[in-house]
Design an enzyme around this catalytic site. Structure first.
Site, PDB file in Angstrom:
ATOM      1  N   ARG A 281      40.337  37.786  47.157  1.00  0.00           N
ATOM      2  CA  ARG A 281      41.062  38.917  46.589  1.00  0.00           C
ATOM      3  C   ARG A 281      42.548  38.797  46.942  1.00  0.00           C
ATOM      4  O   ARG A 281      42.900  38.340  48.033  1.00  0.00           O
ATOM      5  CB  ARG A 281      40.487  40.190  47.193  1.00  0.00           C
ATOM      6  CG  ARG A 281      41.067  41.491  46.664  1.00  0.00           C
ATOM      7  CD  ARG A 281      40.735  41.723  45.222  1.00  0.00           C
ATOM      8  NE  ARG A 281      40.924  43.105  44.829  1.00  0.00           N
ATOM      9  CZ  ARG A 281      41.016  43.503  43.567  1.00  0.00           C
ATOM     10  NH1 ARG A 281      40.927  42.624  42.589  1.00  0.00           N
ATOM     11  NH2 ARG A 281      41.159  44.770  43.289  1.00  0.00           N
TER      12      ARG A 281
ATOM     13  N   THR B 108      39.192  40.577  32.768  1.00  0.00           N
ATOM     14  CA  THR B 108      38.644  39.864  33.920  1.00  0.00           C
ATOM     15  C   THR B 108      37.639  38.947  33.278  1.00  0.00           C
ATOM     16  O   THR B 108      37.297  39.130  32.117  1.00  0.00           O
ATOM     17  CB  THR B 108      37.942  40.896  34.845  1.00  0.00           C
ATOM     18  OG1 THR B 108      38.915  41.762  35.376  1.00  0.00           O
ATOM     19  CG2 THR B 108      37.168  40.249  35.980  1.00  0.00           C
TER      20      THR B 108
ATOM     21  N   ASP C 200      45.635  48.160  41.463  1.00  0.00           N
ATOM     22  CA  ASP C 200      44.304  48.552  41.935  1.00  0.00           C
ATOM     23  C   ASP C 200      44.369  49.365  43.233  1.00  0.00           C
ATOM     24  O   ASP C 200      43.356  49.897  43.677  1.00  0.00           O
ATOM     25  CB  ASP C 200      43.410  47.319  42.143  1.00  0.00           C
ATOM     26  CG  ASP C 200      42.559  47.016  40.909  1.00  0.00           C
ATOM     27  OD1 ASP C 200      42.652  47.764  39.918  1.00  0.00           O
ATOM     28  OD2 ASP C 200      41.805  46.029  40.938  1.00  0.00           O
TER      29      ASP C 200
ATOM     30  N   SER D 289      38.396  46.517  44.909  1.00  0.00           N
ATOM     31  CA  SER D 289      37.935  45.931  43.649  1.00  0.00           C
ATOM     32  C   SER D 289      36.579  46.518  43.252  1.00  0.00           C
ATOM     33  O   SER D 289      35.881  47.103  44.088  1.00  0.00           O
ATOM     34  CB  SER D 289      37.790  44.416  43.829  1.00  0.00           C
ATOM     35  OG  SER D 289      37.202  43.835  42.697  1.00  0.00           O
ATOM     36  N   SER D 290      36.225  46.326  41.996  1.00  0.00           N
ATOM     37  CA  SER D 290      34.879  46.677  41.527  1.00  0.00           C
ATOM     38  C   SER D 290      34.095  45.436  41.121  1.00  0.00           C
ATOM     39  O   SER D 290      32.986  45.547  40.590  1.00  0.00           O
ATOM     40  CB  SER D 290      34.967  47.602  40.310  1.00  0.00           C
ATOM     41  OG  SER D 290      35.659  48.768  40.643  1.00  0.00           O
TER      42      SER D 290
ATOM     43  N   GLY E 118      35.464  44.422  33.429  1.00  0.00           N
ATOM     44  CA  GLY E 118      35.398  45.823  32.988  1.00  0.00           C
ATOM     45  C   GLY E 118      35.868  46.839  33.999  1.00  0.00           C
ATOM     46  O   GLY E 118      35.540  48.020  33.888  1.00  0.00           O
ATOM     47  N   GLY E 119      36.655  46.395  35.010  1.00  0.00           N
ATOM     48  CA  GLY E 119      37.203  47.341  35.979  1.00  0.00           C
ATOM     49  C   GLY E 119      36.098  48.175  36.600  1.00  0.00           C
ATOM     50  O   GLY E 119      35.058  47.649  37.004  1.00  0.00           O
TER      51      GLY E 119
END
Ligand code: DON
Length: 564
Positions: free
Chosen positions: A102, A374, A416, A445-446, A466-467
């Site tokens: 990340r 993403t 984010d 993050s997701s 897709g966040g």
């Protein structure tokens, strides 16, 4: 007679292909293969991974090659200027690990500086310190078997020689270039040389990116973090209002982390730990659903959709309140992923036969928006190793900043972070402390690349962009296979749903439910909105009986399942 001869030929062909280890099923979106499968959003990338597998590389080698090619052929999200999460299952030891790469906040960041991103979410300030190159190198060092150079080289070649773009990329580039008018380097690098719009079949050549990739191939990740590419990034930051310094780049580390582990109806589930919220949210939702048996009334019954929605609402509330970079925040992982906690939550759902208003869970808690691009790919090799990798620039084309002379885009992942500390509202902004920015901190993050095991072996490999919708997309794929006994093709195709606590809205893809189900849900207090497509979940299912690998590319964008 003719027909019989045709059938015989088809039969012989099938026998030959089974013998040769290949069974081809249908379109490029689907493959059934005996040895290895790569499923990604883009054909060159899937093929590059497949080539590595065929030459004897393992799933991690293939993942490195696929990820670098996506940085060339899928510039909206494939990247070397962003970050992500790679789940790795090792057949030999039975272990599953998470390579976390990340992005981090630059040392000079302040909440005041970041507040400027409320007005524009692009530009130099929006970029976090990229993690992808270190992450891929770490995965390769720990788990790879081929030379680094041979895994990076195919991408460098594609960038130098160019490749024929498909209709999807043509549309995407045209749309982006008209939005990114103020970004000179982006225009110089990505505009069609004669200035006309891109069309399907045009050749995209990326000379600067080819040079950058060759440096990485030859000198390893240090070329990017302490060498000539680092100098180019820092020069660009100085020219803009960016904060990333040479020290930030040199200090960047990727991590091998213990993933979140859960169980669900006789399966084991592995997904990323913080700084992603994905694993916690997924396991929390599965634990809740395990108490009610979603298959009892069927996938489309109002009671089933209600249970899914309430599980989502609670998991996303916990995400907002508790989850952030574990180096800065104590995340109560064990409690949030425990069966006992899930029973408490399930009881709170059962205690009423209506929707729980999101306000009731927590008033005045805050969150930040997430964007629309993403990419995820899934890989299984002949030994049974598996990789689920999701990585991103955050929004499509990230910050829009192409590093001058280096040919690649930087992320806008700083968006984010919770941009307005203290502000959580019904629109979906979150301002809770665990994800407020700090120097060197990783933004929440997701991303949820996921590996599901049965009897210790990979059964499903999946994940999605897709966040904030990502954990819910993965929840859908996993429960479609485990509870609703769908094939991986159907599990990926099936219309999706999403609730994220705030805003208090259940978003559904077209045809997710009948008009009658919708009416029943509205009667018990659910606010339902029809939404566009949700996610892009390139997935693999391994038949536990035959061992055949079934790859299913998600048809919502484009994509290819390649196998042998
Ligand atoms: O890490 C995250 O959760 C987001 N930056 C991912 C963004 C995303 O998936 C947008 N894509 N469709």
């Amino acid at each position: 007679m003719k027909q019989r001869a045709f059938r015989l030929t088809a039969f012989l062909l099938l026998c030959w292909s089974v013998h040769a280890g290949v069974i081809l099923a249908g379109q490029a979106h689907d493959v059934i293969a005996k040895n290895g499968v790569v499923v990604s959003v883009e054909a060159n990338a899937s093929d590059a991974g497949l080539e590595v597998l065929k030459r004897g590389g393992n799933a991690v080698d293939a993942a490195v090659a696929t990820a670098f090619v996506l940085a060339v052929t899928h510039p909206a999200a494939g990247n070397i200027g962003g970050g992500g999460f790679m789940m790795v299952h090792l057949a030999k030891t039975g272990e599953t690990r998470c390579v976390e790469y990340r992005e981090t906040a630059p040392a000079a960041v302040t909440t005041e500086a970041l507040a400027r991103l409320n007005d524009t979410s692009r530009g130099h300030l929006s970029a976090g310190v990229p993690g992808t190159v270190r992450g891929l190198a770490l995965a390769h060092e720990k788990f790879g078997s081929r030379t680094w150079r041979e895994l990076v080289e195919p991408a460098a070649r594609l960038a130098a020689d160019g490749f024929a773009i498909d209709a999807h990329l043509a549309r995407s580039l045209n749309g982006w270039l008209s939005a990114a008018k103020d970004y000179d380097e982006a225009q110089r690098v990505f505009r069609k040389p004669d200035g006309s719009p891109w069309t399907e079949g045009d050749r995209l050549v990326q000379t600067d990116l080819a040079r950058t990739l060759r440096l990485i191939a030859e000198h390893g990740p240090d070329a990017f973090y302490t060498g000539p590419i680092a100098d180019q990034i820092v020069a660009d930051m100085r020219a803009g209002d960016g904060l990333i310094t040479k020290e930030d780049l040199a200090a960047y580390r990727a991590n091998v982390r213990r993933p979140i582990h859960g169980t669900y109806r006789g399966h084991e589930v592995f997904a990323p730990s913080p700084p992603s919220s994905g694993g916690i949210a997924l396991v929390e939702m599965l634990n809740i659903l395990e108490t009610v048996d979603p298959s009892k009334h069927g996938r489309d019954a109002a009671s089933t959709v209600h249970q899914f929605t309430e599980a989502m609402r609670r998991a996303y509330f916990d995400r907002a309140v508790h989850v952030g970079d574990p180096a800065f925040t104590d995340v109560p992982v064990d409690r949030l992923t425990s069966k006992a906690y899930a029973r408490e939550l399930a009881a709170s759902i059962l205690a009423r036969d209506r929707a729980t208003p999101s306000d009731e869970l927590g008033k005045n808690v805050l969150t930040a928006g997430e964007g629309e691009n993403t990419t995820h790919f899934s890989i299984v090799d002949s030994a049974g190793n598996a990789v689920a990798n999701t990585y991103t620039l955050q929004d499509s084309y990230g910050s829009y900043v192409v590093v001058r002379g280096a040919g690649f885009l930087l992320n806008n992942e700083m968006t984010d972070f919770n941009l307005q500390p203290g502000v959580t509202d019904r629109r979906g902004r979150i301002g809770t402390p665990p994800n407020v920015v700090a120097p060197h901190k990783r933004m929440l993050s997701s991303q949820t690349p996921t590996i599901v095991l049965r009897d210790g072996k990979p059964l499903v490999v999946t994940g999605s962009p897709g966040g904030r919708t990502i954990p819910n997309t993965v929840l859908g794929v996993v429960t479609n296979v485990v509870d609703f006994k769908m094939s991986i093709r159907d599990a990926v195709d099936a219309p999706r749903m999403h609730h994220q606590w705030m805003p208090d809205v259940l978003r559904v893809e077209p045809n997710r439910m009948s008009a009658e189900t919708r009416q029943q849900l509205e009667m018990i207090g659910h606010n339902i909105n029809a939404a566009g497509r949700q996610g892009d979940a390139h997935s693999i299912w391994i038949d536990p009986v035959t061992g055949l690998r079934h790859g299913a590319a998600d048809k919502r964008l484009s994509g290819k399942a390649a196998g042998y």
